[in-house]
Every structure is written in C-alpha cells, then in structure tokens.
Motif scaffolding. Sequence first.
Motif, PDB file in Angstrom:
ATOM      1  N   MET A   1      -9.038   9.671  -7.673  1.00  0.00           N
ATOM      2  CA  MET A   1      -7.849  10.035  -8.451  1.00  0.00           C
ATOM      3  C   MET A   1      -6.737   9.005  -8.286  1.00  0.00           C
ATOM      4  O   MET A   1      -5.974   8.755  -9.227  1.00  0.00           O
ATOM      5  N   ALA A   2      -6.657   8.397  -7.111  1.00  0.00           N
ATOM      6  CA  ALA A   2      -5.584   7.433  -6.857  1.00  0.00           C
ATOM      7  C   ALA A   2      -5.664   6.237  -7.790  1.00  0.00           C
ATOM      8  O   ALA A   2      -4.658   5.545  -8.005  1.00  0.00           O
ATOM      9  N   ARG A   3      -6.839   5.992  -8.343  1.00  0.00           N
ATOM     10  CA  ARG A   3      -7.012   4.862  -9.257  1.00  0.00           C
ATOM     11  C   ARG A   3      -6.563   5.201 -10.676  1.00  0.00           C
ATOM     12  O   ARG A   3      -6.398   4.312 -11.506  1.00  0.00           O
TER      13      ARG A   3
ATOM     14  N   ASN B   1      10.858  -3.026  -0.552  1.00  0.00           N
ATOM     15  CA  ASN B   1      11.640  -2.668  -1.730  1.00  0.00           C
ATOM     16  C   ASN B   1      10.728  -2.756  -2.957  1.00  0.00           C
ATOM     17  O   ASN B   1      10.187  -3.827  -3.258  1.00  0.00           O
ATOM     18  N   VAL B   2      10.550  -1.641  -3.652  1.00  0.00           N
ATOM     19  CA  VAL B   2       9.624  -1.592  -4.790  1.00  0.00           C
ATOM     20  C   VAL B   2      10.092  -2.518  -5.912  1.00  0.00           C
ATOM     21  O   VAL B   2       9.282  -3.201  -6.546  1.00  0.00           O
TER      22      VAL B   2
ATOM     23  N   LEU C   1       2.482   4.983   1.312  1.00  0.00           N
ATOM     24  CA  LEU C   1       1.425   4.348   0.518  1.00  0.00           C
ATOM     25  C   LEU C   1       1.626   4.712  -0.954  1.00  0.00           C
ATOM     26  O   LEU C   1       1.673   5.891  -1.307  1.00  0.00           O
ATOM     27  N   PRO C   2       1.735   3.721  -1.834  1.00  0.00           N
ATOM     28  CA  PRO C   2       2.117   3.992  -3.227  1.00  0.00           C
ATOM     29  C   PRO C   2       1.114   4.802  -4.020  1.00  0.00           C
ATOM     30  O   PRO C   2       1.477   5.406  -5.027  1.00  0.00           O
ATOM     31  N   THR C   3      -0.157   4.815  -3.597  1.00  0.00           N
ATOM     32  CA  THR C   3      -1.144   5.610  -4.331  1.00  0.00           C
ATOM     33  C   THR C   3      -1.146   7.076  -3.903  1.00  0.00           C
ATOM     34  O   THR C   3      -1.745   7.908  -4.576  1.00  0.00           O
TER      35      THR C   3
ATOM     36  N   ASP D   1       5.448   1.264   1.557  1.00  0.00           N
ATOM     37  CA  ASP D   1       4.968   0.893   2.890  1.00  0.00           C
ATOM     38  C   ASP D   1       5.411  -0.519   3.281  1.00  0.00           C
ATOM     39  O   ASP D   1       5.275  -1.464   2.507  1.00  0.00           O
ATOM     40  N   GLY D   2       5.914  -0.649   4.502  1.00  0.00           N
ATOM     41  CA  GLY D   2       6.379  -1.943   4.973  1.00  0.00           C
ATOM     42  C   GLY D   2       5.274  -2.950   5.202  1.00  0.00           C
ATOM     43  O   GLY D   2       5.544  -4.153   5.326  1.00  0.00           O
ATOM     44  N   GLY D   3       4.019  -2.481   5.252  1.00  0.00           N
ATOM     45  CA  GLY D   3       2.903  -3.391   5.492  1.00  0.00           C
ATOM     46  C   GLY D   3       2.738  -4.448   4.429  1.00  0.00           C
ATOM     47  O   GLY D   3       2.146  -5.506   4.681  1.00  0.00           O
TER      48      GLY D   3
END
Length: 350
Positions: free
Chosen positions: A120-122, A165-166, A190-192, A206-208
């Motif tokens: 679904m995340a896709r 920062n998005v 996590l954006p997804t 996420d800062g990663g």
Amino acid sequence: MSEEGNTDQSEREPLLVDLALQGGGSHGAFAWGVLDRLLDYPWLKVEAISGTSAGAMNAAVFAYGMTEGGPEGARKALETFWRSVSQAARFSPFQRTPLDWMMGNWTLDYSPAYIMADTMARFVSPYAFGPFASETNPLRRILEETIDFRVLAEGPIKLFITATNVRTGRGRVFRRDEVTPDVLLASACLPTLYQPVVIDGEAYWDGGYSGNPTIAPLVRECESFDTFLVQINPVNRPDVPITARDILNRVNEVSFNATLLKELKMVALMRKVADPGNSEGRLWGEMRLHRISSEAMVELSASSKLNAEWAFLKMLKQEGQRAADNFARDHGKDVGVRSSFDFDALLEGV
C-alpha cells in the motif's frame, strides 16, 4: 564490558566524549546496549549526542536520564523507553508468522500485515487516512511519559537532533532547548508511513535522508575531540542482492548511510587540507572517531526494524553490549589518543 576491561580502564583521567547515534527503527535497541555498556566506564563523560530517528530517541532518553539520576538514571530511562515500545507493539498488526517463530527468524517479511502495508505504501499516501492519522503514533505518548522535556532542556548534555525539511530537502539540526516530542517524531517520520511533522510552519521527514547522524555540530560546537559513532545500518555486504526484497533492503541501507559517508569523507578531506594553526582547522584535524558496529546487523532484514518484540529488543541490546565489549578490547587504548576509524580509506579512489 568484562571485569578485566573495567579494571584496566578504571584509573583513567576523565575524558569528554561525544556520541553519534544512527537511526533504524527497533534496531535502535542495539545502540541501547552500547550506551548501557559505555556507562560502565565512569571516566567517559558524555558532552554531546547527535542522533537521528531511533538514534534521536536514544539520545533524548539517555540525556534526560543522566540529568535526572546520573548513569543509573540513564539506564532506567532507556529500559523504560524500550519496554514501553515493546508493550505498545503487542497491539501492532506487524507480527512474525508462526513459521518464523518456530525457525527463530526475527523478520516480518512474511507477515501478511507487513506485506499489505508495504504494498500500500507504494500506491496510497499517508494523507488518505485523514489529518489526524499521525497523532495516533504511540511513540508520542511513550516519549511524553518517559521524558520531562523541561528538565531535558536544562540538562548538561548537548543534543543535536536531525530532521529533513520536506520543502527544501535540507537537514535541520535541533538543539537541546528546542527538542520536543514533535522534534523527535519528525526525526523518525518515514514519509510512506506518516504525514510529515509540522514544526514552526515547516514540514519535516526522517532525518536519515539528510544526516544519519549529523557529525559537524559535534566537531564545531563541542570541546571533546573523541566521537563514538554507533552504526546500525551495515555499510558493506558480502553478496550482491538478487531477490526483489533483498534489493529493496540494500537500497534502504545505502540511502540511509549515504549522508553519513559523505560527511565522513568531508571530515577526511578537512583533516588533510585544513590549516592546523587555524582554530577551525584544528577542530577538524584533531577529531578522533571511533565506530562501534556489529556484523550481526547484516543478518537482519529491513522489515525487522518494525519488530518490537521484547525478546528481539533484548537480543539487540545484548549484541550492542557485545559490540561495545569488542571495541573496548580492540581499541579502548585509542580513546583520547588517536582515531581508531580509518579516515584514509574513505579517500581511496577520490
């Protein structure tokens, strides 16, 4: 660490050190084990911690615990945090299959809920679940119950928490007096899975993606010259991934190591060309880096970062303690003297 190791190191002069903690979901329990073991060395005085995602959680919990109750306070706070994470996960749909239980596998690769969520995340945006979906993140409650953020802001340990920062794609480093539950959740967003966390009108992921963790503040804003990098995401793998799942796992690792490796390569170059007579050049030239990692993390798939069973977290903690023991045995005498990390290797082929 072994009793012998503690005896060998017990009479050392106090030394300021910094910690750099990577993110990685529940794999952050590995760093919990490292931190727990480093507390056995009273001569190590933690001046600052840079953390991202799970590393940010560990950093804030550790710093708060140290402020409230010293080393034992830090141990208690970390144990409380990770127990709370595990207890909340009992109600998560992401659970191992009976076969994985029997085989002793920690992966969620075959969990129906994980497979459905991964698929679904896709195709489905986190925004599809309404404006308040992110507010249900159980980590918010856990953080609020574990940390008194007013006490944290006044503590002695400097904090550098990275979120991305998005809008600009650049990392923002939040300092100790800026850290809130929102900052820590942003660092692990996590954006997804989650909508971005909005802080001061800006949306953060996420800062990663921008610093995992960020090293520069530890060099430029701290007195310490020794930094312990606790690395969760494997840099090298012995084999080229072939299956679709293994390829995605490796892409995940490469992505979340890329910013760190780029920053470390910059440090390596600065050490080569900076003028040691210049105050800025001296900071980079005298930096001593020590990496604590484990080959055991190579055996874990990306899906296990969502596995928060207590037995798994305890195993990771023990592996972190073992990795810290191995570091003490092999490089303990380097701390305060020289870098045990090979910066020159980063410049090969440059």
